[in-house]
Design an enzyme around this catalytic site. Structure first.
Site, PDB file in Angstrom:
ATOM      1  N   PRO A 162     -12.097  11.612 -49.487  1.00  0.00           N
ATOM      2  CA  PRO A 162     -13.346  12.022 -48.836  1.00  0.00           C
ATOM      3  C   PRO A 162     -13.640  13.479 -49.180  1.00  0.00           C
ATOM      4  O   PRO A 162     -12.963  14.387 -48.688  1.00  0.00           O
ATOM      5  CB  PRO A 162     -13.048  11.849 -47.352  1.00  0.00           C
ATOM      6  CG  PRO A 162     -11.559  12.019 -47.244  1.00  0.00           C
ATOM      7  CD  PRO A 162     -10.970  11.519 -48.523  1.00  0.00           C
ATOM      8  N   ASP A 171     -11.325  18.386 -50.774  1.00  0.00           N
ATOM      9  CA  ASP A 171     -10.792  17.173 -50.139  1.00  0.00           C
ATOM     10  C   ASP A 171     -10.802  17.413 -48.632  1.00  0.00           C
ATOM     11  O   ASP A 171     -10.070  18.269 -48.132  1.00  0.00           O
ATOM     12  CB  ASP A 171      -9.367  16.919 -50.645  1.00  0.00           C
ATOM     13  CG  ASP A 171      -8.788  15.606 -50.138  1.00  0.00           C
ATOM     14  OD1 ASP A 171      -9.274  15.091 -49.107  1.00  0.00           O
ATOM     15  OD2 ASP A 171      -7.840  15.104 -50.764  1.00  0.00           O
ATOM     16  N   HIS A 172     -11.640  16.646 -47.915  1.00  0.00           N
ATOM     17  CA  HIS A 172     -11.808  16.886 -46.475  1.00  0.00           C
ATOM     18  C   HIS A 172     -10.551  16.551 -45.668  1.00  0.00           C
ATOM     19  O   HIS A 172     -10.416  16.959 -44.514  1.00  0.00           O
ATOM     20  CB  HIS A 172     -12.996  16.078 -45.945  1.00  0.00           C
ATOM     21  CG  HIS A 172     -13.792  16.810 -44.906  1.00  0.00           C
ATOM     22  ND1 HIS A 172     -13.219  17.703 -44.016  1.00  0.00           N
ATOM     23  CD2 HIS A 172     -15.115  16.796 -44.606  1.00  0.00           C
ATOM     24  CE1 HIS A 172     -14.150  18.191 -43.217  1.00  0.00           C
ATOM     25  NE2 HIS A 172     -15.304  17.666 -43.549  1.00  0.00           N
ATOM     26  N   ARG A 173      -9.611  15.821 -46.258  1.00  0.00           N
ATOM     27  CA  ARG A 173      -8.348  15.543 -45.565  1.00  0.00           C
ATOM     28  C   ARG A 173      -7.514  16.810 -45.430  1.00  0.00           C
ATOM     29  O   ARG A 173      -6.653  16.897 -44.547  1.00  0.00           O
ATOM     30  CB  ARG A 173      -7.554  14.480 -46.325  1.00  0.00           C
ATOM     31  CG  ARG A 173      -8.220  13.123 -46.407  1.00  0.00           C
ATOM     32  CD  ARG A 173      -7.457  12.191 -47.322  1.00  0.00           C
ATOM     33  NE  ARG A 173      -7.398  12.709 -48.689  1.00  0.00           N
ATOM     34  CZ  ARG A 173      -6.785  12.071 -49.696  1.00  0.00           C
ATOM     35  NH1 ARG A 173      -6.182  10.913 -49.472  1.00  0.00           N
ATOM     36  NH2 ARG A 173      -6.766  12.587 -50.902  1.00  0.00           N
TER      37      ARG A 173
END
Length: 417
Positions: A216, A390-392
């Site tokens: 994501p 990377d939104h994680r």
């Protein structure tokens, strides 16, 4: 005593490789450390060196895919008997250099497909205009007729029904299926094309980019006044000593990005098996277009190097990348990546994440643009930077703060250098 040449494991996770060609022939003397054969892995093609002195007595596997640990050749003393080693090579994969000729298998008899006796061509059906129906009117048709139409892709609204009250029956659909179509222009010949097999490098690119799209991600973009960035580079060129590599704007930018990464460790990280690995050292990968495909060689410890040292390292790895001389070590250990398409005149673009890294910076060209400065219109060299995160691993605020510092360093390089 003869020793077996086994396919080495050149990197973490490597299970096999493809022997491209041997650089030595049978009977030729070999020195320890001398290139012996070229090996193509899923990341790079590189030369494998001999681990002992002697004579290359036998090439067990001349080329092809081979598992790690497989015996591919034998080095020993001139005239030494190696028949026992050749008879039972260890490991799996590959084929012996001189396989026994197998008796050719008899040609398979072509399968006989039962055919029907030729039938007389159906008489041309009468051309009947499709029925006129009101807009939205449901076509009356039997369930069997609907099923046949669905299977054969026939539009029931264009079928004339002969059943009660104009109902479309199965026979009507069958007749529609064999009704000659209106004459059309001859179909254009299919365009010729070339089938290109994917190399190991391209297969790896495909796999890694697919992995990247599973993350994501979000993007952040800023524009920066590049006046001081360009001026800094020009001053460095003026101070070059004989034999130094000429620094580019990208070299200066790479050093500025390293300074920003030291301040924002969440961006200088890898996402591995649900864990975040945040690094203290800054190892920046540079996306390079090589003949075999896109590769990302790494400059290590960028935060500890001068722009001149970065320029020398960049020139070396880019040259070796384009000559196909990179080693696996050159491609591993990156903590962040920069992709620069400015030299192609691309003003702005979005770079795809380079897993397991959690961020990548896309750098566009420096373009003169009209900008308001002190209430007046001025023409300013402007650089557009786009960060993919990377939104994680990275929140929007963390990415924004990092990009804000990069912009500040571009506009005032002295703050970082």
């Amino acid at each position: 005593m003869a020793s077996e040449v086994k396919l080495p494991r050149l990197g973490q996770g490597m299970e096999s490789g493809t022997i491209v060609r041997w650089l030595k022939t049978e009977g030729e003397e070999v020195a320890k450390g001398e290139p012996l054969y070229e090996l193509d892995t899923d990341k790079v093609t590189q030369e494998v060196e001999a681990e002992s002195d002697g004579v290359l007595l036998k090439i067990v596997i001349p080329d092809g895919e081979v598992d790690v640990g497989t015996t591919v050749g034998i080095i020993g003393a001139q005239g030494e008997d190696v028949s026992e080693l050749v008879a039972a090579p260890s490991g799996n994969g590959g084929a012996p250099s001189a396989p026994a000729a197998a008796e050719p298998a008899p040609a398979a008899e072509p399968e006989r497909v039962p055919t029907k006796a030729p039938e007389a061509a159906p008489a041309p059906a009468e051309t009947t205009a499709p029925p006129v129906r009101a807009e939205g009117e449901r076509v009356k048709a039997s369930p069997l007729a609907r099923r046949i139409a669905r299977e054969r892709g026939i539009d029931l609204t264009q079928v004339v029904g002969t059943g009660p009250e104009g109902r479309v029956i199965a026979e009507d659909v069958e007749k529609a299926a064999v009704r000659p179509a209106a004459p059309t222009a001859p179909a254009a010949a299919a365009p010729e094309f070339e089938v290109v097999e994917l190399t190991s490098t391209r297969k790896t690119i495909a796999r890694r980019l697919t992995e990247a799209w599973e993350a994501p991600v979000f993007q952040l973009t800023v524009t920066a006044d590049a006046t001081e960035l360009v001026a800094t580079r020009e001053r460095m060129v003026e101070l070059m000593r004989e034999g130094d590599t000429k620094p580019t704007v990208s070299d200066v930018l790479t050093r500025l990005v390293a300074s920003a990464l030291l301040r924002h460790r969440p961006v200088n990280a890898n996402f591995v098996d649900g864990e975040l690995h945040r690094f203290t050292a800054v190892n920046i990968g540079l996306a390079v277009a090589a003949p075999s495909g896109l590769v990302v060689p790494v400059i290590r410890d960028v935060d500890r190097k001068s722009v001149q040292q970065i320029a020398a390292d960049r020139a070396d790895i880019v040259s070796r990348a384009r000559d196909g001389k990179l080693k696996l070590d050159d491609l591993e250990g990156g903590t962040f990546t920069i992709s620069n398409l400015g030299m192609y005149g691309i003003e702005q673009f979005v770079a795809v994440l380079n897993p397991p890294q959690v961020a990548i910076l896309a750098v566009g060209s420096i373009e003169d643009r009209a900008t308001a400065l002190g209430g007046e219109l001025a023409i300013v060299p402007t650089l557009t930077l786009t960060l993919t995160c990377d939104h994680r691993a990275i929140d929007g605020s963390e990415g924004a703060e990092f990009l804000r510092d990069v912009k500040a360093f571009v506009e005032a390089p002295a703050l970082a250098l």
